[in-house]
Design a protein around this motif. Structure first.
Motif, short mmCIF file in Angstrom:
data_model
loop_
_atom_site.label_atom_id
_atom_site.label_comp_id
_atom_site.label_asym_id
_atom_site.label_seq_id
_atom_site.Cartn_x
_atom_site.Cartn_y
_atom_site.Cartn_z
N TYR A 152 -1.19 93.73 -72.52
CA TYR A 152 -1.41 91.94 -72.57
C TYR A 152 -1.88 91.89 -71.42
O TYR A 152 -2.62 90.82 -71.35
N LEU A 155 -5.43 92.10 -72.67
CA LEU A 155 -6.46 90.94 -73.46
C LEU A 155 -6.59 89.74 -72.85
O LEU A 155 -7.09 88.76 -73.53
N HIS A 156 -5.05 89.63 -71.59
CA HIS A 156 -5.75 87.86 -71.12
C HIS A 156 -6.49 88.14 -69.82
O HIS A 156 -7.37 86.77 -70.01
N TYR A 159 -9.15 87.13 -72.76
CA TYR A 159 -9.54 85.58 -73.00
C TYR A 159 -9.43 84.86 -71.59
O TYR A 159 -10.58 83.90 -71.90
N ALA A 172 -5.18 83.01 -81.08
CA ALA A 172 -4.39 83.22 -81.31
C ALA A 172 -4.02 84.71 -79.87
O ALA A 172 -3.40 85.36 -80.06
N MET A 173 -4.64 84.17 -78.71
CA MET A 173 -4.69 85.49 -77.39
C MET A 173 -3.26 84.57 -77.14
O MET A 173 -2.78 85.24 -76.29
N ALA A 175 -0.80 83.56 -77.99
CA ALA A 175 0.11 82.90 -78.85
C ALA A 175 0.64 84.87 -78.95
O ALA A 175 1.50 85.34 -78.59
N SER A 176 0.01 85.39 -78.88
CA SER A 176 -0.50 87.32 -78.60
C SER A 176 0.70 87.74 -77.50
O SER A 176 1.55 88.33 -77.69
N LEU A 179 4.26 87.35 -78.28
CA LEU A 179 4.88 87.85 -78.90
C LEU A 179 4.75 89.45 -78.15
O LEU A 179 5.55 90.58 -78.70
N LEU A 180 4.23 89.52 -78.03
CA LEU A 180 3.79 90.94 -76.60
C LEU A 180 5.28 90.47 -75.67
O LEU A 180 5.51 91.78 -75.71
N GLY A 202 5.65 85.65 -84.49
CA GLY A 202 3.87 85.83 -84.21
C GLY A 202 4.02 84.10 -84.45
O GLY A 202 3.08 83.80 -83.50
N SER A 205 4.99 81.63 -82.00
CA SER A 205 4.60 81.94 -80.90
C SER A 205 2.96 80.93 -80.90
O SER A 205 2.85 79.79 -80.47
#
Length: 334
Positions: A152, A155-156, A159, A172-173, A175-176, A179-180, A202, A205
């Motif tokens: 997390y 990825l962010h 992002y 997508a990022m 929303a992930s 989801l995470l 998913g 989100s």
């Protein structure tokens, strides 16, 4: 004899930054018109109000009918705290990266870093410390929880540095992240996650994220791109298509999940069947209610929509009660 020009009151007494901010923001609550102390500003920069999103860590234990188990509650609490630190880490990094664009936004310009309440060098120290704290807390559960939290954060950060400016991938990022949050609750408690749970979470989100972007475009109008670069690549009709499609898929996947659970061959309690099937009704109306706020351009902050709307809260409580009753009776494993 000519007289010297006199200075105005504003020229004689320079305004402090806090006073200038208050003068340009008469619509703000009184407690935001004056400069807070640094410790208070640091807490505000961590965005504690948005920690409500981390309640998603309870989704997997709820779906698995394990939320009442002491060990699951313990690991869920650990996952919740870990994600609070992780999210705050990202908020610090993101607000530093967006400091200039935030100052042009009607609401974001009052964030502590954009407002100058938290110096950027201080934010660059506190942010990584929050990230380390998140990993340390996650380690109290198990190594897989540490892995999910680390993914997390990485990825962010990517992002914030790059992907937030790439259309579609930015959706997508974000929303992930939701989801995470949902995944980590199951990972921390060593629970099995079904494909229906992952699909519902998913696309749900994606629905919220696309709705958030749509609301930002409605709020900012022609100036939307000055606040968020990726918005220059979107149109309102495109984002409307995305959030409507995501809402449709979420409702369908949840319905299939609920009916699959209700038709489990080894269903121990036949009385669970109607509860799971009926849970689709409040679920659909939750999305219809939230879509109303998106359509009106007031869903820029999802946590505000959920917490401030009593009807939404009521529908959510009804859904939780019905769904929880069903999964407890069926003995489902998410």
């Amino acid at each position: 004899m000519t007289s010297l020009p006199t200075q105005s009151a504003e020229q004689q007494v320079p305004q402090s930054p806090a006073a200038a901010s208050a003068a340009t923001a008469p619509d703000l609550p009184a407690d935001l018109r004056k400069r807070p102390s640094l410790p208070v500003a640091l807490v505000l920069a961590a965005r504690p109000r948005q920690w409500v999103k981390n309640v998603l860590v309870l989704a997997a234990p709820l779906a698995a009918a394990k939320l009442g188990h002491t060990d699951v509650l313990r690991t869920s609490a650990i996952a919740f705290v870990a994600f609070c630190f992780a999210a705050s880490c990202i908020y610090y990094v993101n607000d530093v990266m967006d400091v200039e664009s935030d100052r042009r936004h009607p609401k974001k310009r009052f964030r502590p870093i954009a407002a100058g309440w938290v110096p950027i060098p201080v934010a660059l120290v506190v942010g990584p410390l929050c990230g380390l704290a998140a990993l340390g807390v996650a380690a109290l559960a198990n190594w897989t929880t540490v892995l999910v939290v680390a993914v997390y954060i990485v990825l962010h950060i990517v992002y914030s540095l790059w992907l937030k400016h790439v259309p579609v991938l930015d959706l997508a990022m974000v929303a992930s992240g939701f989801l995470l949050r949902a995944i980590v609750g199951g990972v921390a408690a060593n629970l099995e996650l079904s494909q229906w749970f992952l699909l519902t979470t998913g696309f749900g989100s994606l629905f919220m994220v696309a709705g958030k972007r749509y609301s930002e475009m409605v709020l900012m109008g022609e100036d939307a791109a000055s606040s968020r670069k990726s918005l220059s690549e979107y149109s309102q009709s495109y984002l409307r298509f995305v959030w409507q499609a995501a809402a449709t898929v979420t409702v369908i996947t949840y319905s299939l999940w609920a009916f699959q659970l209700a038709s489990t061959p080894d269903l121990a309690h036949k009385s669970a069947k109607p509860w799971l099937e009926i849970s689709v009704i409040p679920w659909v109306f939750i999305f219809l209610r939230y879509a109303m706020f998106i359509d009106g351009g007031s869903a820029g902050e999802p946590e505000d929509v959920v917490l401030k709307d009593r009807v939404m809260m009521g529908l959510g409580a009804v859904w939780v009660a019905i769904f929880a009753t069903g999964v407890v009776l069926v003995g489902a494993r998410g």
